[in-house]
Design a protein around this motif. Structure first.
Motif, PDB file in Angstrom:
ATOM      1  N   GLU A   1       2.565   1.512  -3.374  1.00  0.00           N
ATOM      2  CA  GLU A   1       1.735   1.937  -4.792  1.00  0.00           C
ATOM      3  C   GLU A   1       0.947   3.184  -4.536  1.00  0.00           C
ATOM      4  N   SER A   2       0.851   3.685  -3.419  1.00  0.00           N
ATOM      5  CA  SER A   2       0.129   4.864  -3.228  1.00  0.00           C
ATOM      6  C   SER A   2       0.587   6.138  -4.136  1.00  0.00           C
TER       7      SER A   2
ATOM      8  N   TRP B   1      -4.778   4.904  -4.418  1.00  0.00           N
ATOM      9  CA  TRP B   1      -4.467   3.805  -5.261  1.00  0.00           C
ATOM     10  C   TRP B   1      -5.357   3.511  -6.446  1.00  0.00           C
TER      11      TRP B   1
ATOM     12  N   LEU C   1       0.805  -1.079   0.032  1.00  0.00           N
ATOM     13  CA  LEU C   1      -0.127   0.098  -0.103  1.00  0.00           C
ATOM     14  C   LEU C   1       0.815   1.090  -0.040  1.00  0.00           C
TER      15      LEU C   1
ATOM     16  N   ALA D   1      -1.651  -3.743  -5.975  1.00  0.00           N
ATOM     17  CA  ALA D   1      -2.962  -3.172  -5.199  1.00  0.00           C
ATOM     18  C   ALA D   1      -4.168  -3.209  -6.360  1.00  0.00           C
TER      19      ALA D   1
END
Length: 218
Positions: A73-74, A88, A70, A142
């Protein structure tokens, strides 16, 4: 090298599944990579999700593997032990989410698919490293939670995302090669057909070290 940097190197080496110097990056164009995948019938007997210990905190920083993905990939900075908000983009369906509860971390090659394709013969440590593989960002993705749930354990012969089909195929092939996993005949046929309609891009991957239980022959 600082103590923190040294710790980071050691953690990455653990997560990649290789001792530094024992594996080197390989490169194949997509169609050649598909041809390189060994074909074998699946061996589904004995699968149990609990055989893959996942979402561990390998570097002891209070963030488990889910949280690490998380953070990585945010699209906006996020921090803390438990990630609740961020941004995301789920490329499977081109949706954007700001609540972590709306996002699943997908094992692109599902745990059961890995089991059926060779992981049944791995030891517990190798299965744990696969389930928490932060060494290659293609292994864990994600995505929108209900899309991940609709995918389930299906392979590329049974399921492809609505968007990014060529990207999905490339990543599927890369993960299978990285972890020395086989493909079944139907899977190979779909990959070969899809690859013909995708750009023949170079796929790079670093083979992970896989081990069998002590006393089990090769």
């Amino acid at each position: 090298m600082t103590r923190h940097a040294l710790l980071l190197v050691l953690v990455v080496a653990f997560l990649v599944g290789a001792v530094p110097g024992t594996a080197s990056a390989e490169q194949l164009r997509l169609r050649a990579a598909v041809r390189a995948l060994p074909v074998a019938d699946e061996t589904p007997d004995g699968y149990d999700r609990d055989l893959f210990e996942h979402w561990v905190d390998a570097d002891h920083d209070c963030q488990d593997t889910r949280e690490e993905v998380l953070v990585a990939e945010s699209r906006v900075p996020v921090d803390g032990c438990t990630i609740t908000t961020g941004e995301w983009f789920s490329w499977y369906d081109r949706e954007t989410w700001t609540r972590a509860s709306d996002v699943d971390i997908d094992h692109l090659v599902p745990l059961k698919e890995a089991w059926d394709s060779g992981a049944a013969g791995w030891d517990d440590d190798t299965r744990e490293r696969y389930a928490n593989d932060l060494g290659d960002p293609r292994t864990l993705v994600a995505v929108t939670d209900n899309v991940n749930q609709s995918k389930g354990d299906r392979d590329v012969a049974e399921w492809l995302p609505d968007f990014g089909g060529c990207r999905y195929v490339r990543q599927w092939v890369a993960v299978k090669l990285r972890w020395s996993l086989t493909v079944d005949p139907a899977e190979k046929s779909v990959l070969r057909d899809r690859a013909r309609h995708c750009r023949n891009r170079v796929i790079g991957f670093t083979p992970a070290v896989t081990s069998r239980p002590v006393g089990m022959g090769a």
